[in-house]
Design an enzyme around this catalytic site. Structure first.
Site, PDB file in Angstrom:
ATOM      1  N   LYS A 106       5.942   5.541  -1.686  1.00  0.00           N
ATOM      2  CA  LYS A 106       6.954   6.243  -0.891  1.00  0.00           C
ATOM      3  C   LYS A 106       8.355   6.135  -1.496  1.00  0.00           C
ATOM      4  O   LYS A 106       9.237   6.901  -1.124  1.00  0.00           O
ATOM      5  CB  LYS A 106       6.954   5.737   0.552  1.00  0.00           C
ATOM      6  CG  LYS A 106       5.755   6.234   1.335  1.00  0.00           C
ATOM      7  CD  LYS A 106       5.834   5.858   2.796  1.00  0.00           C
ATOM      8  CE  LYS A 106       4.651   6.447   3.563  1.00  0.00           C
ATOM      9  NZ  LYS A 106       4.664   6.039   4.983  1.00  0.00           N
ATOM     10  N   HIS A 133      -5.941   4.594   1.227  1.00  0.00           N
ATOM     11  CA  HIS A 133      -5.636   4.290   2.633  1.00  0.00           C
ATOM     12  C   HIS A 133      -5.477   5.507   3.531  1.00  0.00           C
ATOM     13  O   HIS A 133      -5.405   5.368   4.753  1.00  0.00           O
ATOM     14  CB  HIS A 133      -4.421   3.343   2.753  1.00  0.00           C
ATOM     15  CG  HIS A 133      -3.102   3.940   2.389  1.00  0.00           C
ATOM     16  ND1 HIS A 133      -2.637   3.983   1.085  1.00  0.00           N
ATOM     17  CD2 HIS A 133      -2.132   4.496   3.138  1.00  0.00           C
ATOM     18  CE1 HIS A 133      -1.441   4.533   1.054  1.00  0.00           C
ATOM     19  NE2 HIS A 133      -1.109   4.868   2.297  1.00  0.00           N
ATOM     20  N   HIS A 134      -5.475   6.712   2.940  1.00  0.00           N
ATOM     21  CA  HIS A 134      -5.472   7.935   3.754  1.00  0.00           C
ATOM     22  C   HIS A 134      -6.736   8.771   3.554  1.00  0.00           C
ATOM     23  O   HIS A 134      -6.803   9.914   4.010  1.00  0.00           O
ATOM     24  CB  HIS A 134      -4.241   8.788   3.446  1.00  0.00           C
ATOM     25  CG  HIS A 134      -2.980   8.243   4.033  1.00  0.00           C
ATOM     26  ND1 HIS A 134      -2.765   8.164   5.398  1.00  0.00           N
ATOM     27  CD2 HIS A 134      -1.869   7.732   3.448  1.00  0.00           C
ATOM     28  CE1 HIS A 134      -1.568   7.637   5.622  1.00  0.00           C
ATOM     29  NE2 HIS A 134      -1.014   7.358   4.459  1.00  0.00           N
ATOM     30  N   HIS A 154       2.030  10.351  -1.868  1.00  0.00           N
ATOM     31  CA  HIS A 154       2.475   8.966  -2.059  1.00  0.00           C
ATOM     32  C   HIS A 154       1.360   7.992  -2.460  1.00  0.00           C
ATOM     33  O   HIS A 154       1.636   7.052  -3.214  1.00  0.00           O
ATOM     34  CB  HIS A 154       3.262   8.446  -0.834  1.00  0.00           C
ATOM     35  CG  HIS A 154       2.434   8.021   0.316  1.00  0.00           C
ATOM     36  ND1 HIS A 154       2.083   8.869   1.343  1.00  0.00           N
ATOM     37  CD2 HIS A 154       1.880   6.811   0.624  1.00  0.00           C
ATOM     38  CE1 HIS A 154       1.362   8.209   2.226  1.00  0.00           C
ATOM     39  NE2 HIS A 154       1.225   6.962   1.810  1.00  0.00           N
ATOM     40  N   HIS A 187       0.815  -1.231   0.000  1.00  0.00           N
ATOM     41  CA  HIS A 187       0.000   0.000   0.000  1.00  0.00           C
ATOM     42  C   HIS A 187       0.843   1.274   0.000  1.00  0.00           C
ATOM     43  O   HIS A 187       0.402   2.310  -0.475  1.00  0.00           O
ATOM     44  CB  HIS A 187      -0.975   0.005   1.184  1.00  0.00           C
ATOM     45  CG  HIS A 187      -0.361   0.350   2.502  1.00  0.00           C
ATOM     46  ND1 HIS A 187       0.366  -0.560   3.251  1.00  0.00           N
ATOM     47  CD2 HIS A 187      -0.348   1.509   3.202  1.00  0.00           C
ATOM     48  CE1 HIS A 187       0.780   0.024   4.361  1.00  0.00           C
ATOM     49  NE2 HIS A 187       0.365   1.276   4.362  1.00  0.00           N
ATOM     50  N   ASP A 188       2.064   1.228   0.528  1.00  0.00           N
ATOM     51  CA  ASP A 188       2.919   2.420   0.597  1.00  0.00           C
ATOM     52  C   ASP A 188       4.022   2.428  -0.464  1.00  0.00           C
ATOM     53  O   ASP A 188       5.032   3.115  -0.309  1.00  0.00           O
ATOM     54  CB  ASP A 188       3.560   2.528   1.988  1.00  0.00           C
ATOM     55  CG  ASP A 188       2.735   3.365   2.948  1.00  0.00           C
ATOM     56  OD1 ASP A 188       1.831   4.102   2.497  1.00  0.00           O
ATOM     57  OD2 ASP A 188       2.983   3.286   4.162  1.00  0.00           O
ATOM     58  N   ASP A 226      -3.909   1.146   8.922  1.00  0.00           N
ATOM     59  CA  ASP A 226      -2.722   1.979   8.703  1.00  0.00           C
ATOM     60  C   ASP A 226      -2.516   2.947   9.877  1.00  0.00           C
ATOM     61  O   ASP A 226      -1.397   3.107  10.367  1.00  0.00           O
ATOM     62  CB  ASP A 226      -2.882   2.755   7.389  1.00  0.00           C
ATOM     63  CG  ASP A 226      -1.641   3.542   7.024  1.00  0.00           C
ATOM     64  OD1 ASP A 226      -0.611   2.909   6.712  1.00  0.00           O
ATOM     65  OD2 ASP A 226      -1.689   4.780   7.048  1.00  0.00           O
TER      66      ASP A 226
END
Length: 197
Positions: free
Chosen positions: A74, A124-125, A99, A70-71, A151
């Site tokens: 980055k 996810h954010h 990101h 998911h990240d 998260d």
């Protein structure tokens, strides 16, 4: 339960790797670039597996894989921002907020079309009330709502260069405030709490 599902998640990863070697290359880049992010994605995967097993979800391994990557965006964030041992400036935080978009683009460029993986990465954010990022989206997928809670929980309970870790109870109290503000899903939050017991 987590350990039983881990080989299946790795099978998904290896299966994707056979067709798309860029995935492991990018995960390796994250590992080499930022140890904190590496630990975060592994912990997030473990929490997602535990939650998915507890709630008897389908495609458990694929859900674990979603949490693992998911990240991935980055890798595009400059080191001096990603690994800053201090609170970020408003401008730097805007860069960090990019990101999910970068990760989504990376996955699309690799030919990944699975909506669960793409939604988990880009959402996810995001928050239910539109206060999240990158798009202030209101209608979130189930995986997006789940990833948001998991998260945040992992970030709160982990040690970071710029902050101490919270114990589980305090972290859940903080998340519950966001639930009460209608930013995070109540039913998913309750199920996640039970998955930790």
């Amino acid at each position: 339960g987590n350990l039983q599902q881990l080989p299946k998640t790795i099978d998904v990863l290896i299966g994707e790797y056979m067709e798309k070697p860029e995935i492991l290359k990018n995960l390796n880049q994250i590992s080499n670039k930022d140890y904190t992010t590496s630990i975060h994605i592994i912990n997030t995967m473990g929490l997602m597996l535990s939650y998915s097993i507890h709630t008897k979800k389908k495609e458990i391994a694929n859900r674990g894989f979603t949490a693992l990557i998911h990240d991935i965006g980055k890798i595009e964030i400059p080191d001096e921002i990603l690994m800053a041992p201090r609170k970020l400036s408003a401008e730097e935080f805007k860069v960090i907020q990019s990101h999910p978009k970068m990760g989504h683009k990376i996955l699309l460029n690799m030919g990944i079309t699975d909506s669960m993986i793409l939604d988990g990465t880009i959402q996810h954010h995001e928050k239910l009330d539109g206060s999240g990022y990158p798009y202030k989206k209101l209608n979130l997928s189930n995986i997006g709502k789940e990833m948001a809670i998991i998260d945040i929980y992992e970030a709160l309970t982990a040690v970071r260069p710029y902050k101490k870790s919270f114990d589980s109870f305090v972290a859940l109290k903080i998340i519950k405030k966001d639930v009460k503000r209608n930013q995070l899903d109540l039913k998913i939050f309750e199920k996640f709490v039970y998955s930790l017991l």
